[in-house]
Design a protein around this motif. Structure first.
Motif: not given
Lengths: 260, 345
Positions: A235-245
């Protein structure tokens, strides 16, 4: 921890016959010793230029720029892993890995020994006497990476090193790279256009804007190490990704509009 | 085996023979030789092509080699038959067997004016060896036509090549030097060097000796190789230079470790072209003025209307070309270890 690379309001302006072209508008960044920092941004934003300048192969036209040397005088300050496989086709795999050491005047016996050690680490011992034309793209890029590491630089600069590889080799080499970095704890600056790659590898992701390139935001990545392919499903990874994306998408859109 | 294909072939081959009989009786083989030849080669090619598909896989390689050998032999036999039956004019196109015979004659019988043969006087080799040892044998070979030509070509080639590579590197690496000499070089490059042979003759103390001939070859090789080397240096991928810089290669180190190996492959391919041109130039020079050499032999035999010997001379030039190219390939094999796997493919 001490600051290794520092840029304050750095600019790169090319003067051409048609006028001025600003490749880098404002690069402000600070990289600490032993940090793994990734730069992402849309294509043509000047991230490769930035890396080239930090490597000392080009220069800023304005701003403050400082790379702090370490204690040891013999250690080279930086080595680059280039986007294309810039390993020399006229040298065998072993000679390529030993190139930096050879240029520094280290005896043949010692440099061959060091190069063999590194080849063994990435499982390429068998190919030591092959020429680059005879090995696969994934192997070539691994050779390029250990050519830099064998030279033991203070800073490792990587310019989209895995961009030309297929998705599977990419994943494997990313993991391998993390393992090597864990052993050596070098300061790394890694330019990529793949957001997944940047989050997976980095301690910190710097986001660059569409041309003229500016560093617009820095995202510390707190995902625990050691990381593996499974990290990408957390979840950490996908959350960070959508935030930066969210931010990156805007820049990519601007970049595409610029090119039309 | 593919039964359908073999049936097709068993029809095609008799039809092909029948067609040729018809062509023969319609006298087309006399009046329209070229047309008949083209038709025959096309149909024959088709038949061979189909036949090749029937060859089992394990004989594939050897059958391919067989075809590459067979076809030239076939063409030569057609030439032989046509010339001996008078379908083509044997004065201008003498039979291949006659050409071979006169090649033998050129080797064994001394020519009238130069008093030597293609290879010196080979029948005296044993005798000379007993009298003077290897040195005597060498002298014998030296007096032949082939050696005269070979010596001029190789000397001219080397004398032109060495400074050309040097200048080419300078021009490739330094923009100012390139700008200074580029237009001069391009202008002289397009000038056929044979045209300045008279001037070159005047420059030398002995205008009728070997020096001006070698000089003309050297000049043509020089200009071609300078341009080739310059291009080779400029075409090295920038990324290799950058990588060199980043790993601490500057100046001479950069030259020997990056620029030189990076440009060698194209320099070698330039040498192949330059070698062919050197042969053209030397034969032309020998046409003009020489008392020895293969070019002299060809021209002399044209003048006395001995076409078989003229053709034999042409074959000799071809053999010299093949030999020198082989030597060049050998050098390339030694100098470019990373290209070995693709050299003799």
């Amino acid at each position: 921890m001490s600051v290794k690379i520092r840029c304050q309001g750095c600019q790169k302006v090319y003067r051409t016959a048609e006028g001025e072209f600003t490749a880098i508008g404002d690069a402000t960044l600070q990289i600490e010793e032993g940090q793994f920092v990734c730069i992402v941004g849309p294509s043509g934003c000047g991230k490769s230029t930035l890396l080239k300048i930090i490597a000392g192969l080009d220069y800023f036209t304005a701003g403050e720029f400082d790379v702090r040397h370490g204690e040891s005088r013999d250690q080279p300050i930086n080595n680059v892993v280039f986007q294309e496989y810039a390993i020399f086709p006229w040298r065998t795999v072993l000679e390529n890995v030993a190139f930096g050491l050879e240029m520094r005047g280290i005896s043949k016996k010692i440099r061959t020994e060091i190069a063999r050690e590194w080849l063994q680490k990435v499982g390429l011992s068998k190919f030591a006497n092959y020429f680059p034309d005879q090995i696969s793209g994934g192997m070539k890029q691994r050779v390029a990476i250990i050519r830099a590491l064998a030279n033991d630089p203070e800073i490792l600069l990587m310019d989209e090193p895995l961009g030309a590889l297929d998705a599977q080799s990419r994943l494997l080499i990313q993991e391998e790279l993390l393992k090597l970095w864990d052993e050596t704890k070098k300061t790394v600056l890694y330019v990529t256009h793949s957001l997944d790659e940047a989050i997976f590898l980095g301690d910190e992701v710097l986001l660059m804007s569409a041309n003229p390139g500016r560093i617009i935001k820095r995202y510390p990545i707190t995902i625990e190490r050691p990381r593996s392919i499974n990290t990408m499903n957390t979840g950490d990874f996908t959350r960070t990704r959508s935030e930066i994306w969210e931010k990156l998408a805007v820049e990519v859109g601007r970049s595409m509009a610029n090119q039309q | 085996m593919n039964p359908e294909k073999s049936i097709k072939l068993s029809v095609q081959i008799p039809l092909f023979l029948l067609l040729n009989l018809v062509l023969y009786f319609l006298d087309l083989w006399t009046n329209q030789v070229l047309m008949c030849l083209v038709i025959d080669v096309i149909i024959f090619g088709k038949i061979v092509n189909d036949a090749m598909k029937l060859v089992p896989v394990r004989y594939k390689k050897s059958s391919e080699r067989f075809v590459t050998l067979l076809f030239p032999i076939l063409l030569l036999s057609i030439w032989e038959i046509f010339a001996s039956t008078g379908k083509i004019n044997p004065t201008w196109f003498p039979e291949p067997t006659k050409i071979l015979a006169s090649l033998w004659e050129l080797i064994t019988v001394p020519e009238k004016f130069s008093e030597t043969t293609l290879l010196g006087r080979p029948w005296m080799i044993l005798e000379r060896y007993q009298e003077q040892g290897l040195e005597g044998v060498w002298k014998l070979i030296e007096e032949g036509h082939v050696w005269a030509t070979l010596y001029r070509v190789v000397m001219g080639f080397v004398i032109g090549l060495v400074p050309a590579v040097f200048c080419g590197f300078l021009m490739g690496m330094n923009k100012t030097i390139r700008l200074m000499f580029d237009s001069i070089l391009s202008a002289i490059y397009v000038l056929p060097k044979i045209a300045i042979f008279p001037i070159v003759m005047l420059v030398f103390a002995d205008p009728f000796g070997d020096a001006p001939r070698i000089a003309v070859v050297a000049l043509s090789v020089f200009f071609m190789m300078t341009i080739h080397t310059m291009g080779a240096v400029q075409n090295i991928e920038g990324i290799y230079i950058l990588a060199g810089h980043n790993y601490g290669a500057h100046g001479l180190k950069l030259f020997f470790k990056v620029i030189l190996p990076g440009s060698l492959p194209s320099i070698f391919s330039g040498m192949r072209v330059a070698l062919g041109m050197a042969l053209i130039v030397i034969i032309a020079v020998e046409f003009l003025r020489a008392e020895k050499g293969v070019g002299y032999l060809i021209y002399y035999n044209w003048e006395i209307l001995a076409p078989e010997k003229m053709y034999a001379g042409l074959i000799t030039v071809m053999l010299i070309g093949i030999l020198t190219t082989l030597v060049l390939k050998l050098l390339q094999y030694l100098a470019l270890p990373w290209k070995r796997h693709s050299l003799f493919k």
